[in-house]
Structures are given as C-alpha cells and as structure tokens.
Design a protein around this motif. Structure first.
Motif, short mmCIF file in Angstrom:
data_model
loop_
_atom_site.label_atom_id
_atom_site.label_comp_id
_atom_site.label_asym_id
_atom_site.label_seq_id
_atom_site.Cartn_x
_atom_site.Cartn_y
_atom_site.Cartn_z
N LEU A 50 0.84 -1.20 0.00
CA LEU A 50 0.00 0.00 0.00
C LEU A 50 0.87 1.24 0.00
CD1 LEU A 50 -2.63 -1.11 2.66
CD2 LEU A 50 -2.91 -1.03 0.18
N PRO A 51 0.31 2.37 -0.40
CA PRO A 51 1.10 3.62 -0.39
C PRO A 51 1.59 3.94 1.01
CG PRO A 51 -0.96 3.90 -1.57
CD PRO A 51 -1.04 2.57 -0.91
N GLY A 52 2.69 4.66 1.09
CA GLY A 52 3.24 5.06 2.38
C GLY A 52 2.42 6.20 3.01
N LYS A 53 2.86 6.65 4.20
CA LYS A 53 2.18 7.73 4.89
C LYS A 53 2.28 9.03 4.08
CE LYS A 53 2.89 5.88 9.53
NZ LYS A 53 3.47 6.14 10.86
N ALA A 54 1.31 9.84 4.32
CA ALA A 54 1.30 11.13 3.59
C ALA A 54 2.50 11.96 3.99
CB ALA A 54 0.02 11.89 3.90
N GLY A 55 3.00 12.73 3.08
CA GLY A 55 4.13 13.60 3.34
C GLY A 55 3.70 14.87 4.08
N PRO A 56 4.58 15.82 4.16
CA PRO A 56 4.23 17.10 4.80
C PRO A 56 3.06 17.77 4.07
CG PRO A 56 6.58 16.89 4.44
CD PRO A 56 5.93 15.76 3.70
N LYS A 57 2.45 18.69 4.78
CA LYS A 57 1.32 19.38 4.18
C LYS A 57 1.72 19.98 2.87
CE LYS A 57 -1.63 20.50 8.05
NZ LYS A 57 -2.31 21.58 8.81
N GLY A 58 0.86 19.90 2.03
CA GLY A 58 1.07 20.43 0.70
C GLY A 58 -0.05 19.95 -0.17
N ALA A 59 0.21 20.03 -1.44
CA ALA A 59 -0.85 19.58 -2.36
C ALA A 59 -1.02 18.09 -2.17
CB ALA A 59 -0.47 19.90 -3.78
N ARG A 60 -2.25 17.70 -2.04
CA ARG A 60 -2.55 16.30 -1.83
C ARG A 60 -2.30 15.54 -3.10
NH1 ARG A 60 -5.52 13.64 2.09
NH2 ARG A 60 -6.34 11.61 1.46
N GLY A 61 -1.51 14.60 -3.02
CA GLY A 61 -1.23 13.80 -4.21
C GLY A 61 -2.30 12.77 -4.49
N ASN A 62 -2.25 12.24 -5.72
CA ASN A 62 -3.19 11.18 -6.09
C ASN A 62 -2.79 9.86 -5.42
OD1 ASN A 62 -4.64 12.93 -7.77
ND2 ASN A 62 -3.26 12.50 -9.50
N ILE A 63 -3.81 9.09 -5.07
CA ILE A 63 -3.53 7.77 -4.50
C ILE A 63 -2.94 6.86 -5.58
CG2 ILE A 63 -4.59 5.74 -3.45
CD1 ILE A 63 -6.71 7.59 -2.27
N GLY A 64 -1.86 6.22 -5.24
CA GLY A 64 -1.23 5.33 -6.22
C GLY A 64 -2.07 4.11 -6.51
N PRO A 65 -1.87 3.50 -7.69
CA PRO A 65 -2.66 2.32 -8.06
C PRO A 65 -2.30 1.12 -7.16
CG PRO A 65 -0.89 2.63 -9.63
CD PRO A 65 -0.86 3.84 -8.71
N LEU A 66 -3.29 0.28 -6.97
CA LEU A 66 -3.07 -0.94 -6.17
C LEU A 66 -2.21 -1.93 -6.97
CD1 LEU A 66 -3.89 -2.38 -3.53
CD2 LEU A 66 -5.78 -3.40 -4.82
N GLY A 67 -1.23 -2.51 -6.32
CA GLY A 67 -0.39 -3.48 -7.02
C GLY A 67 -1.13 -4.75 -7.36
N GLU A 68 -0.65 -5.46 -8.39
CA GLU A 68 -1.29 -6.70 -8.80
C GLU A 68 -1.01 -7.82 -7.79
OE1 GLU A 68 0.07 -7.70 -12.63
OE2 GLU A 68 -0.86 -5.96 -13.63
N THR A 69 -2.00 -8.65 -7.63
CA THR A 69 -1.84 -9.79 -6.71
C THR A 69 -0.91 -10.83 -7.35
OG1 THR A 69 -4.08 -9.45 -5.89
CG2 THR A 69 -3.05 -11.61 -5.46
N GLY A 70 0.06 -11.29 -6.58
CA GLY A 70 1.01 -12.31 -7.11
C GLY A 70 0.36 -13.67 -7.27
N GLU A 71 0.98 -14.52 -8.12
CA GLU A 71 0.45 -15.87 -8.32
C GLU A 71 0.70 -16.71 -7.07
OE1 GLU A 71 2.24 -17.55 -11.72
OE2 GLU A 71 1.35 -16.10 -13.13
N LYS A 72 -0.26 -17.56 -6.82
CA LYS A 72 -0.14 -18.42 -5.64
C LYS A 72 0.96 -19.45 -5.84
CE LYS A 72 -2.88 -21.36 -2.61
NZ LYS A 72 -4.21 -21.98 -2.37
N GLY A 73 1.84 -19.58 -4.88
CA GLY A 73 2.93 -20.55 -4.99
C GLY A 73 2.43 -21.98 -4.95
N GLU A 74 3.17 -22.89 -5.65
CA GLU A 74 2.78 -24.30 -5.68
C GLU A 74 3.29 -25.00 -4.42
OE1 GLU A 74 4.28 -26.08 -9.16
OE2 GLU A 74 3.06 -24.86 -10.53
N ALA A 75 2.51 -25.93 -3.93
CA ALA A 75 2.92 -26.71 -2.75
C ALA A 75 4.09 -27.62 -3.12
CB ALA A 75 1.75 -27.53 -2.24
N ALA A 76 5.00 -27.83 -2.19
CA ALA A 76 6.15 -28.70 -2.44
C ALA A 76 5.68 -30.13 -2.71
CB ALA A 76 7.09 -28.68 -1.23
#
Length: 279
Positions: A50-76
């Motif tokens: 997830l995005p980090g904490k907001a920086g100092p006051k200033g112009a509010r930036g846009n929320i970054g896109p959510l990262g893609e979910t990784g593929e589920k690992g195979e069982a040994a």
C-alpha cells in the motif's frame, strides 16, 4: 576345493558391493529429496504494498494504483525414499540371483573337472619342468644306465623322455618309492598314474605318504578307520588312472610307494609315471 573357496570369496565380495551401492543410493536419495523440498518450498514473490504515509502538508497527491496480486505458490511435491526394509528385500532378491549364478558356474567347473583330461590339465603339477624342476623329483633307486634314462625325472605323467618312465633299481624290494618336493605346502586332492611309455610295464597298487614343510615323519593317507589306503594303479601302460584322497591334505612332500610285500604289485617291471592334483 579351491574353486569352491574362490566362489565363496566372490560371493562375499558381491554382497559387500551390494551393501555399499544400496547404502550410497539411500543416502543420495535423501540428499535429493532434501534439495527438492528446499527448491519446491521457495515462497512466491511478494505483492506490491500500500502507499506510504502522507508527506508534509502540501498539495494532496493522487492515491497510487493498487499493485497486482502475485500468483499463488505451488505446494512442495512429496519426496519419499524407499524404506530400508524394502531395500533389504531387494538386496536379498539380488543376493539369491547372484548365488544361483555362482552355483551355476561352480557346477560347470565341477563338470569340467570330472573329465580326467581337463582335471589333469587344470590341476596337474609335474608335467612342466618350468614348474617342477628335475631336482624336485627323487626316488629310492633307479635302474642304472649310462644316460640316466630311468631316473625319476622321467617319471612325469605323459613323459616320453629317457626310457619313458621311472624304473626302480630292483623290482622285488618293498621299500622303493618316488617322491616330489613341491617346495611349499600345497593342498592336494589326489594322484594320477601311468605305466611306462611304449612298454608293457606298470604298477597295479601303491600307497601314498606325505609330509608338511618342517614336519617330522611321513604320514600315510588313511581311510576313515585310520588304516593306510591301498590305491589301485594301472591295468595297462598308457591309460591315466586318477585316485582321489579320502579328504584333501596339505603337504610339501608326496611319496608314492608301490606295494610289493604282500603280493606282486607290478606288471612287466616296476615302472611308472605320475602327477599330483591340486584340485
């Protein structure tokens, strides 16, 4: 017999080899399984955070896109080595198969040795002067000639040298003998005899005495009751007759003693050719 001893040694070596190979295979299987488990249980790459904490006051930036979910690992994958009990059963089966093969070879060798010609070639000692020198053959006496043509050195099996065999100095003396010195203790199983080459002379009965290296007096080959064995000799001058001892002996010196005291034990004259058998 020495062949059986050699076969047993081969059997032991093969079983030891099986144990080494199976033990090595079992250890290697465990190593491979451990490696496969480590490789197959490696975690899948992490998903974007997830995005980090907001920086100092200033112009509010846009929320970054959510990262893609990784593929589920195979069982040994499961990796199982065969149990030690299973490997022991397999080893037992291999051992039985090898034993059958060894017994088969031993049977063939025994069949070969049961044929006189093969046994004499494989087990005889006296035919080759390079193996047994003339000086290793001695006798109580020999018929005297200028060329020593009746000496014990001519008493080797199949010999045609000299007059074709050893001939005693006098036929009717009971203490005549011919002897071989093998120069070391050997395991001996019997003797083979012939009459004189190209002459109708042969020995019909005899006893055998022997002595070990460093031993005292000569000993008779005896039967189960402890009586000296009377061996049957030849019925003609050329046919080889093999006589086996009741049990193998170890000896350096072996002596053949034609029996004359009780009855005549020779035909034509007291002459013979002989060999000792080491199998």
């Amino acid at each position: 017999m020495f062949l059986k001893m050699n076969m047993k040694m081969i059997h032991v070596l093969l079983v030891m080899y099986e144990l080494i190979v199976i033990g090595s295979a079992y250890q290697q299987c465990n190593i491979i399984c451990d490696d496969d488990h480590l490789q197959s249980s490696t975690p899948s790459p992490p998903v974007a955070g997830l995005p980090g904490k907001a920086g100092p006051k200033g112009a509010r930036g846009n929320i970054g896109p959510l990262g893609e979910t990784g593929e589920k690992g195979e069982a040994a994958e499961s990796c199982e080595c065969p149990s030690l009990d299973g490997m022991r059963e397999e080893m037992t089966s291999m051992k039985e198969e090898l034993t059958n093969k060894i017994n088969g070879v031993d049977y063939i060798m025994q069949r070969l040795l049961s044929m006189n010609d093969n046994r004499i070639k494989l087990c005889g000692n006296l035919r080759s002067p390079s193996k047994i020198e003339d000086s290793q053959l001695t006798a109580s006496s020999s018929w005297i000639t200028d060329d020593n043509s009746h000496d014990p050195s001519h008493g080797r099996l199949f010999s045609t040298s000299g007059r074709g065999g050893w001939h005693v100095g006098q036929n009717m003396r009971d203490y005549e003998w011919i002897q071989v010195d093998l120069e070391q203790n050997e395991e001996l199983y019997g003797v083979a005899t012939q009459g004189r080459y190209n002459s109708n002379q042969w020995v019909t009965s005899y006893s055998v005495l022997y002595k070990t290296d460093g031993g005292g007096s000569f000993l008779n080959i005896v039967d189960k009751s402890g009586e000296p064995v009377v061996f049957q000799g030849n019925t003609d001058h050329s046919t080889v007759v093999i006589q086996n001892f009741p049990q193998p002996i170890r000896a350096r010196y072996l002596l053949i003693h034609p029996l004359v005291a009780s009855s005549v034990s020779w035909i034509g004259a007291l002459s013979l050719r002989f060999d000792v058998l080491t199998c």
